[in-house]
Design a protein around this motif. Structure first.
Motif, PDB file in Angstrom:
ATOM      1  N   THR A 115       0.862  -1.217  -0.050  1.00 31.38           N
ATOM      2  CA  THR A 115       0.055  -0.129   0.157  1.00 31.38           C
ATOM      3  C   THR A 115       0.773   1.278   0.077  1.00 31.38           C
ATOM      4  O   THR A 115       1.708   1.195   0.700  1.00 31.38           O
ATOM      5  N   ARG A 126      -3.165   0.323  -3.692  1.00 32.68           N
ATOM      6  CA  ARG A 126      -2.246  -0.905  -3.524  1.00 32.68           C
ATOM      7  C   ARG A 126      -1.539  -0.832  -5.047  1.00 32.68           C
ATOM      8  O   ARG A 126      -2.138  -0.962  -5.887  1.00 32.68           O
ATOM      9  N   ARG A 156     -11.840   0.337   7.439  1.00 32.62           N
ATOM     10  CA  ARG A 156     -11.138   1.466   7.462  1.00 32.62           C
ATOM     11  C   ARG A 156     -10.116   1.460   8.325  1.00 32.62           C
ATOM     12  O   ARG A 156      -8.883   2.075   8.126  1.00 32.62           O
ATOM     13  N   ASP A 195      -7.059   0.102   7.357  1.00 34.75           N
ATOM     14  CA  ASP A 195      -6.239   0.709   6.321  1.00 34.75           C
ATOM     15  C   ASP A 195      -5.446   1.782   7.158  1.00 34.75           C
ATOM     16  O   ASP A 195      -4.371   1.879   6.657  1.00 34.75           O
ATOM     17  N   GLU A 250      -0.917  -6.951   5.029  1.00 32.77           N
ATOM     18  CA  GLU A 250      -1.383  -6.368   3.630  1.00 32.77           C
ATOM     19  C   GLU A 250      -1.993  -7.405   2.735  1.00 32.77           C
ATOM     20  O   GLU A 250      -3.176  -7.301   2.349  1.00 32.77           O
ATOM     21  N   GLN A 302      -5.440  -8.616   4.643  1.00 34.25           N
ATOM     22  CA  GLN A 302      -6.373  -7.646   4.450  1.00 34.25           C
ATOM     23  C   GLN A 302      -6.979  -7.688   2.936  1.00 34.25           C
ATOM     24  O   GLN A 302      -8.089  -7.610   2.815  1.00 34.25           O
ATOM     25  N   ARG A 356     -11.018  -8.359   2.170  1.00 36.47           N
ATOM     26  CA  ARG A 356     -11.568  -7.523   1.278  1.00 36.47           C
ATOM     27  C   ARG A 356     -12.346  -8.483   0.258  1.00 36.47           C
ATOM     28  O   ARG A 356     -13.565  -8.119  -0.159  1.00 36.47           O
ATOM     29  N   LEU A 404      -7.753   1.561  -2.186  1.00 41.98           N
ATOM     30  CA  LEU A 404      -8.323   2.406  -0.937  1.00 41.98           C
ATOM     31  C   LEU A 404      -8.336   3.684  -1.289  1.00 41.98           C
ATOM     32  O   LEU A 404      -7.532   4.359  -2.236  1.00 41.98           O
ATOM     33  N   VAL A 451      -8.296   7.254   2.808  1.00 44.89           N
ATOM     34  CA  VAL A 451      -7.545   6.961   3.883  1.00 44.89           C
ATOM     35  C   VAL A 451      -6.705   8.215   4.271  1.00 44.89           C
ATOM     36  O   VAL A 451      -6.024   8.568   3.556  1.00 44.89           O
TER      37      VAL A 451
END
Length: 177
Positions: free
Chosen positions: A3, A12, A57, A60, A154, A157, A161, A170, A173
């Motif tokens: 990210t 990403r 969120r 992130d 990462e 996640q 998702r 994303l 953020v």
């Protein structure tokens, strides 16, 4: 997946092929102009509970904080917390169970999503180390361990998702710091 954060957005970008790439649930489609297959198109989002969106969120934000952290212990702590929040985002999809005692998120994750049990074991192994860091033991984390934890968070996640049919890009953020 790595990210990269900016003041208003985070996107990403791949750093190296990983085993999670092969586990993508979305189906690629060919573009008409070139006939090439784009990387991965996320599935359409299902009815995602607001609590899941909030946990992702917050995950992130932890990933961004980990990437911006100068010290290995901070990088590790934020990476581990990002994974913890992502794991908690899987739990609302599980049927409710009554338990007599509270259980760690990693234990619950392995029960409700057995395919994620290796991830649960990986991050459960780092829980004691994160507790030591939070207690002030900043010397217990190497730069290599911090980087491995961040990269794993990462990738994890991304899998969470995808389970919810959410995009991997994303937006919005806030920059940590």
């Amino acid at each position: 997946m790595r990210t990269t954060a900016t003041a208003a957005t985070a996107t990403r970008t791949p750093t190296a092929p990983s085993t999670t790439t092969a586990m993508r649930t979305a189906t690629p489609t060919r573009t008409r102009a070139t006939g090439a297959t784009p990387a991965v198109r996320p599935a359409r989002p299902a009815a995602v509970p607001p609590s899941v969106l909030e946990l992702l969120r917050r995950s992130d934000e932890e990933l961004v904080a980990a990437q911006l952290a100068q010290d290995a212990h901070d990088r590790f702590r934020h990476g581990h917390l990002a994974a913890l929040r992502a794991a908690a985002a899987v739990l609302p999809a599980a049927p409710a169970r009554r338990r007599s005692r509270p259980r760690p998120v990693w234990e619950q994750l392995a029960d409700v999503a057995p395919e994620l049990a290796p991830w649960a074991a990986l991050f459960a192994d780092g829980a004691a180390l994160r507790a030591a860091v939070e207690a002030g033991r900043t010397d217990v984390v190497t730069a290599e361990r911090a980087e491995r934890t961040l990269a794993a968070a990462e990738d994890f996640q991304d899998l969470v998702r995808e389970r919810w049919g959410l995009p991997l890009t994303l937006v919005g953020v806030a920059r940590a710091g």
